[in-house]
Design a protein around this motif. Structure first.
Motif, mmCIF file in Angstrom:
data_model
loop_
_atom_site.group_PDB
_atom_site.id
_atom_site.type_symbol
_atom_site.label_atom_id
_atom_site.label_comp_id
_atom_site.label_asym_id
_atom_site.label_seq_id
_atom_site.Cartn_x
_atom_site.Cartn_y
_atom_site.Cartn_z
ATOM 1 N N ALA A 74 0.849 -1.199 0.000
ATOM 2 C CA ALA A 74 0.000 0.000 0.000
ATOM 3 C C ALA A 74 0.887 1.251 0.000
ATOM 4 N N ARG A 75 1.941 1.218 0.815
ATOM 5 C CA ARG A 75 2.838 2.383 0.884
ATOM 6 C C ARG A 75 3.503 2.609 -0.485
ATOM 7 N N GLU A 76 3.887 1.509 -1.123
ATOM 8 C CA GLU A 76 4.557 1.597 -2.428
ATOM 9 C C GLU A 76 3.599 2.170 -3.495
ATOM 10 N N VAL A 77 2.331 1.747 -3.441
ATOM 11 C CA VAL A 77 1.352 2.277 -4.403
ATOM 12 C C VAL A 77 1.181 3.777 -4.184
ATOM 13 N N VAL A 78 1.059 4.188 -2.922
ATOM 14 C CA VAL A 78 0.880 5.611 -2.624
ATOM 15 C C VAL A 78 2.097 6.405 -3.126
ATOM 16 N N ARG A 79 3.294 5.852 -2.938
ATOM 17 C CA ARG A 79 4.504 6.547 -3.394
ATOM 18 C C ARG A 79 4.510 6.656 -4.925
ATOM 19 N N ARG A 80 4.178 5.527 -5.575
ATOM 20 C CA ARG A 80 4.265 5.505 -7.034
ATOM 21 C C ARG A 80 3.151 6.288 -7.723
ATOM 22 N N ARG A 81 2.018 6.451 -7.053
ATOM 23 C CA ARG A 81 0.908 7.079 -7.770
ATOM 24 C C ARG A 81 1.119 8.579 -7.982
ATOM 25 N N GLU A 82 2.182 9.103 -7.389
ATOM 26 C CA GLU A 82 2.500 10.515 -7.676
ATOM 27 C C GLU A 82 2.866 10.709 -9.144
ATOM 28 N N ASP A 83 3.496 9.689 -9.750
ATOM 29 C CA ASP A 83 3.856 9.866 -11.158
ATOM 30 C C ASP A 83 3.402 8.706 -12.043
ATOM 31 N N ARG A 84 2.501 7.860 -11.525
ATOM 32 C CA ARG A 84 1.961 6.782 -12.388
ATOM 33 C C ARG A 84 0.447 6.790 -12.279
ATOM 34 N N SER A 85 -0.208 6.362 -13.369
ATOM 35 C CA SER A 85 -1.677 6.483 -13.410
ATOM 36 C C SER A 85 -2.390 5.281 -12.799
ATOM 37 N N PHE A 86 -1.746 4.137 -12.746
ATOM 38 C CA PHE A 86 -2.375 2.875 -12.337
ATOM 39 C C PHE A 86 -3.580 2.544 -13.223
ATOM 40 N N ASP A 87 -3.564 3.082 -14.450
ATOM 41 C CA ASP A 87 -4.665 2.792 -15.375
ATOM 42 C C ASP A 87 -4.652 1.342 -15.827
ATOM 43 N N ASP A 88 -3.465 0.762 -15.896
ATOM 44 C CA ASP A 88 -3.453 -0.639 -16.320
ATOM 45 C C ASP A 88 -2.709 -1.510 -15.319
ATOM 46 N N ALA A 89 -2.809 -2.828 -15.560
ATOM 47 C CA ALA A 89 -2.310 -3.818 -14.610
ATOM 48 C C ALA A 89 -0.808 -3.672 -14.351
ATOM 49 N N ASP A 90 -0.068 -3.141 -15.317
ATOM 50 C CA ASP A 90 1.394 -3.118 -15.198
ATOM 51 C C ASP A 90 1.877 -2.316 -13.990
ATOM 52 N N ASP A 91 1.194 -1.182 -13.695
ATOM 53 C CA ASP A 91 1.650 -0.354 -12.572
ATOM 54 C C ASP A 91 1.500 -1.095 -11.242
ATOM 55 N N LEU A 92 0.407 -1.843 -11.090
ATOM 56 C CA LEU A 92 0.213 -2.578 -9.836
ATOM 57 C C LEU A 92 1.200 -3.746 -9.744
ATOM 58 N N VAL A 93 1.405 -4.442 -10.855
ATOM 59 C CA VAL A 93 2.377 -5.548 -10.853
ATOM 60 C C VAL A 93 3.777 -4.986 -10.566
ATOM 61 N N GLY A 94 4.075 -3.806 -11.109
ATOM 62 C CA GLY A 94 5.386 -3.170 -10.858
ATOM 63 C C GLY A 94 5.570 -2.846 -9.384
ATOM 64 N N ALA A 95 4.527 -2.332 -8.753
ATOM 65 C CA ALA A 95 4.622 -2.001 -7.315
ATOM 66 C C ALA A 95 4.826 -3.276 -6.499
ATOM 67 N N LEU A 96 4.121 -4.339 -6.879
ATOM 68 C CA LEU A 96 4.270 -5.608 -6.157
ATOM 69 C C LEU A 96 5.691 -6.158 -6.331
ATOM 70 N N ALA A 97 6.213 -6.069 -7.549
ATOM 71 C CA ALA A 97 7.577 -6.553 -7.810
ATOM 72 C C ALA A 97 8.588 -5.766 -6.974
ATOM 73 N N ALA A 98 8.358 -4.450 -6.836
ATOM 74 C CA ALA A 98 9.295 -3.627 -6.060
ATOM 75 C C ALA A 98 9.288 -4.055 -4.588
#
Ligand SMILES: C[S@@+](CC[C@H](N)C(=O)[O-])C[C@H]1O[C@@H](n2cnc3c(N)ncnc32)[C@H](O)[C@@H]1O
Length: 310
Positions: free
Chosen positions: A166-190
């Motif tokens: 959750a913290r990683e998603v909040v950090r990343r959503r400043e410059d990512r849209s999370f419009d598609d699955a890749d952003d969430l998979v990227g946050a999980l991978a991180a």
């Protein structure tokens, strides 16, 4: 598309065994999907009628086509199942039985336009009821407070690192849209420090889906509402695919089956003083090995049934 290709219904024999549709009974299928269970009830009982409810308009269209031959004995209603008992016929006539086959259909999962999948580039939507049902998964990931994301990942997705995710998603959503699955998979991978397995992705996506569709809330509201709409001897069958859902059903059925629900230590019983009905399944009924090998999506199904007192 036929009903089987749209969604293979789970534990049909067991559902019919508990509901025992007979006479001129009126039944609620609160999760009509591709219409497989509705059809089974109608085929098993020539005098019975079914109110087929689904929040997904595409599912209801599918059902309407698949069940055209039964049109005089089935009525379709687009609604969340916790509101199904507001239907005037249910209010006045009452139900001989009801079924909730929870979660999503195979068609919803497989149709990339619906955005349930974690395939590359798939737009994250996940609203079972379509666009007029509140925030999409992408909007949820972009806007929800961190504690709501934590709950989705940890509690509903059963991901032990849900808080960090959750913290990683909040950090990343400043410059990512999370419009598609890749952003969430990227946050999980991180968070994991490696590529997530298919099972890890599936769990996290499931948590988001449950949050977006308020699935637990709908279930908690629906159970007592449907119980009260059952006629004497009427049966409620619920098939759950997630341990938290199954726990909600188990506790509800257990509480309704007690004769006394007074707080411990009360000198005299001041509550209803009688069970509202009986649990028909001491343990959850699971699909047979044969069913699971023919339909692997059935493997996590747990069926429970409860009968209202006569
Ligand atoms: C597992 S599928 C049911 C499949 C169905 N039993 C069949 O034989 O095809 C679940 C269906 O329930 C619907 N659904 C899930 N939650 C719902 C809710 N709260 N209210 C109404 N429909 C819901 C979904 O849109 C989906 O079509």
């Amino acid at each position: 598309m036929d009903a089987i290709r749209y969604h293979e219904p789970v534990m049909v024999g067991e559902v019919l065994g508990f509901l025992s549709p007979a006479g001129e009974g009126f039944y609620l299928d609160g999760t009509a999907g591709g219409g497989g269970h509705t059809r089974a009830i109608l085929d098993a009982c020539p005098g019975c009628r079914v109110l087929a409810v689904d929040r997904d308009p595409e599912a209801l269209d599918e059902c309407r086509t698949a069940l055209a031959a039964h049109r005089d004995r089935v009525r379709f209603l687009r609604r969340r199942f916790d509101k199904a008992v507001d239907d005037p016929e249910v209010r006045t006539r009452g139900l001989e039985g009801a079924l909730l086959d929870l979660g999503v259909s195979s068609h919803q999962l497989d149709d990339e336009r619906r955005g349930f999948a974690f395939r590359r580039g798939v737009v994250l939507d996940m609203r079972m009821g379509g666009e007029d049902e509140g925030a999409s998964a992408a909007e949820f990931l972009r806007e929800a407070p961190e504690e709501d994301l934590t709950r989705a990942f940890r509690e509903w997705g059963e991901e032990p690192r849900g808080r960090r995710l959750a913290r990683e998603v909040v950090r990343r959503r400043e410059d990512r849209s999370f419009d598609d699955a890749d952003d969430l998979v990227g946050a999980l991978a991180a968070v994991l420090g490696r590529a997530p397995t298919a099972q890890e992705k599936a769990r996290v996506f499931q948590g988001v889906r449950i949050a977006v569709n308020r699935e637990m809330e709908a279930l908690e509201l629906a159970l007592p509402a449907i119980r009260d709409a059952l006629n004497e001897g009427g049966v409620l069958v619920v098939i759950a695919y997630h341990s938290l859902e199954d726990r909600i059903v188990k506790h509800a059925f257990r509480e309704w089956s007690l004769s006394c629900v007074c707080a411990p230590g009360m000198p005299v019983c001041t509550c209803r003083g009688r069970p509202l009905g009986e649990t028909l399944t001491r343990k959850p009924v699971r699909p047979s090995d044969d069913e699971v090998s023919a339909n692997p999506r059935a493997r996590s199904a747990r069926l429970r049934a409860w009968r209202r007192a006569a």
